[in-house]
Write a protein that holds these residues in place. Structure first.
Motif, PDB file in Angstrom:
ATOM      1  N   VAL A   1      33.462  35.751  60.623  1.00  0.00           N
ATOM      2  CA  VAL A   1      33.462  34.255  59.737  1.00  0.00           C
ATOM      3  C   VAL A   1      35.466  34.898  60.003  1.00  0.00           C
ATOM      4  CG1 VAL A   1      33.249  32.842  58.282  1.00  0.00           C
ATOM      5  CG2 VAL A   1      30.922  33.982  58.940  1.00  0.00           C
TER       6      VAL A   1
ATOM      7  N   THR B   1      35.653  25.614  58.238  1.00  0.00           N
ATOM      8  CA  THR B   1      34.125  26.213  59.365  1.00  0.00           C
ATOM      9  C   THR B   1      33.980  25.167  59.682  1.00  0.00           C
ATOM     10  OG1 THR B   1      33.325  28.183  57.922  1.00  0.00           O
ATOM     11  CG2 THR B   1      32.218  26.774  59.778  1.00  0.00           C
ATOM     12  N   LEU B   2      33.547  24.470  59.011  1.00  0.00           N
ATOM     13  CA  LEU B   2      32.979  22.357  59.642  1.00  0.00           C
ATOM     14  C   LEU B   2      33.461  22.063  60.444  1.00  0.00           C
ATOM     15  CD1 LEU B   2      31.148  21.295  56.323  1.00  0.00           C
ATOM     16  CD2 LEU B   2      29.869  22.048  58.518  1.00  0.00           C
TER      17      LEU B   2
ATOM     18  N   ASP C   1      36.067  23.484  61.994  1.00  0.00           N
ATOM     19  CA  ASP C   1      36.705  24.456  63.263  1.00  0.00           C
ATOM     20  C   ASP C   1      34.969  23.506  64.523  1.00  0.00           C
ATOM     21  OD1 ASP C   1      36.623  26.220  65.006  1.00  0.00           O
ATOM     22  OD2 ASP C   1      35.732  27.665  64.491  1.00  0.00           O
ATOM     23  N   ARG C   2      33.760  23.412  63.859  1.00  0.00           N
ATOM     24  CA  ARG C   2      32.683  22.513  64.933  1.00  0.00           C
ATOM     25  C   ARG C   2      33.444  21.014  65.089  1.00  0.00           C
ATOM     26  NH1 ARG C   2      27.760  24.847  61.264  1.00  0.00           N
ATOM     27  NH2 ARG C   2      28.008  26.960  61.950  1.00  0.00           N
ATOM     28  N   LEU C   3      33.614  20.009  63.940  1.00  0.00           N
ATOM     29  CA  LEU C   3      33.817  18.557  64.295  1.00  0.00           C
ATOM     30  C   LEU C   3      35.036  18.151  64.452  1.00  0.00           C
ATOM     31  CD1 LEU C   3      31.248  17.645  60.951  1.00  0.00           C
ATOM     32  CD2 LEU C   3      30.693  17.973  63.219  1.00  0.00           C
TER      33      LEU C   3
ATOM     34  N   ALA D   1      41.647  22.433  62.244  1.00  0.00           N
ATOM     35  CA  ALA D   1      40.388  23.600  61.291  1.00  0.00           C
ATOM     36  C   ALA D   1      42.394  24.751  61.438  1.00  0.00           C
ATOM     37  CB  ALA D   1      40.001  24.281  62.636  1.00  0.00           C
TER      38      ALA D   1
ATOM     39  N   PRO E   1      38.316  20.787  65.601  1.00  0.00           N
ATOM     40  CA  PRO E   1      39.113  21.201  65.669  1.00  0.00           C
ATOM     41  C   PRO E   1      40.593  21.675  65.923  1.00  0.00           C
ATOM     42  CG  PRO E   1      37.622  21.325  67.053  1.00  0.00           C
ATOM     43  CD  PRO E   1      36.551  20.096  67.340  1.00  0.00           C
TER      44      PRO E   1
ATOM     45  N   ARG F   1      36.834  35.545  62.579  1.00  0.00           N
ATOM     46  CA  ARG F   1      36.715  34.332  63.887  1.00  0.00           C
ATOM     47  C   ARG F   1      38.581  33.447  62.900  1.00  0.00           C
ATOM     48  NH1 ARG F   1      35.822  30.830  67.673  1.00  0.00           N
ATOM     49  NH2 ARG F   1      35.354  28.680  67.325  1.00  0.00           N
TER      50      ARG F   1
ATOM     51  N   TRP G   1      42.081  27.160  57.666  1.00  0.00           N
ATOM     52  CA  TRP G   1      41.909  28.194  58.142  1.00  0.00           C
ATOM     53  C   TRP G   1      43.392  29.208  56.729  1.00  0.00           C
ATOM     54  CZ3 TRP G   1      37.735  30.773  57.292  1.00  0.00           C
ATOM     55  CH2 TRP G   1      36.501  31.301  57.858  1.00  0.00           C
TER      56      TRP G   1
END
Length: 311
Positions: free
Chosen positions: A41, A8-9, A11-13, A18, A15, A44, A22
């Protein structure tokens, strides 16, 4: 949860990282329903992972296009499986015989047709084999027995539901090297055909040849065979719609008259989801990786140990 938080982190910082994160997290997903707060979550995460895998697949398809253009059907199939293994869309299966494991033999789920030219002769005899099956069935003395017949005390849990169960039955022509005369006398064409094939003449264990009858709405659970020194051939005869057969990561529909060879010491299963009977002619042959001297060694070892159920 730690892997999910990491993905999840990223995906934000970051991508671009990610997708793989995942994939690692979802590979550890526990069985059963998720807590409601994780459902969105994880959904996604699955979408991000699937997009990442699709991108890798496009890259690998591009990278292998020249090799695939030169490959024959069997080579192309192995290259394709190599890619799906790399993408983790399939997993690697190994030979896991319950009793006799000969070292150094090639592990293949379905073996290449080109290495066994006699397969076409078997297929061309489909109508003959089917007619002789009908002759056996019409006989008042035909011997139809449960396919799985182990003593209840034996530690073979893979057969718990089908052991001694007549939902999966067999008409043996040759069983553990012994001619079943009451059935075989109705099948002179089949017996002549089998005599020309490289069947494993192993005292107390082979060769084997039979008609396999699977009742409507019956499944054969995942299981492995006794020894890896032989391969098993299926020639489908009566195949209702929807019947299938899986060895390792590859699932095939049975099609009447289309024979195939597989290693039954690799996990396999089957199903007849229809309301009709399914019939397949089954026999074994030597594994092609064995030399004449090695075959003799197999005869002596298995012969000394005795039969453990044949097919």
């Amino acid at each position: 949860m730690a892997l999910t938080m990491r993905a999840t982190l990223l995906d934000r910082l970051a991508p671009d990282q990610a997708g793989e994160a995942w994939a690692r997290a979802l590979a550890q997903r526990p069985r059963g329903p998720l807590p409601p707060e994780l459902t969105g979550v994880v959904a996604r995460g699955e979408a991000i992972r699937d997009n990442w895998v699709a991108g890798r697949e496009r890259k690998l398809n591009f990278a292998t296009r020249e090799a695939l253009a030169k490959a024959n059907l069997d080579e192309a199939g192995r290259i394709a499986r190599f890619m799906t293994n790399a993408l983790r869309k399939t997993r690697v299966y190994h030979s896991e015989p319950t009793h006799f494991a000969f070292p150094g033999l090639v592990e293949r789920e379905f073996h290449a047709r080109g290495e066994h030219q006699w397969l076409s002769e078997i297929e061309s005899a489909t109508d003959l084999i089917a007619s002789e099956f009908e002759a056996v069935m019409a006989s008042e003395r035909a011997e139809l027995v449960p396919y799985i017949q182990y003593a209840q005390h034996e530690a073979l849990a893979q057969w718990r539901d089908l052991n001694q169960n007549r939902d999966w039955t067999a008409i043996h022509l040759i069983r553990n090297g012994e001619l079943v005369e009451v059935n075989a006398r109705h099948c002179p064409g089949i017996m002549a055909l089998l005599a020309r094939l490289p069947q494993p003449d192993v005292p107390g264990a082979g060769p084997n040849a039979m008609f396999s009858l699977l009742a409507p709405n019956t499944s054969i659970p995942p299981h492995v065979g006794v020894n890896n020194t032989r391969l098993v051939c299926h020639l489908p005869l009566i195949i209702p719609e929807g019947c299938w057969f899986r060895v390792g990561a590859e699932t095939r529909p049975w099609r009447r008259g289309e024979a195939f060879l597989f290693d039954d010491t690799i996990e396999h299963e089957a199903a007849n989801p229809s309301d009709q009977l399914r019939v397949v002619f089954i026999f074994d042959v030597w594994h092609p990786g064995l030399s004449a001297v090695e075959r003799e060694g197999v005869r002596r070892v298995i012969g000394a140990e005795g039969s453990v159920g044949g097919l």
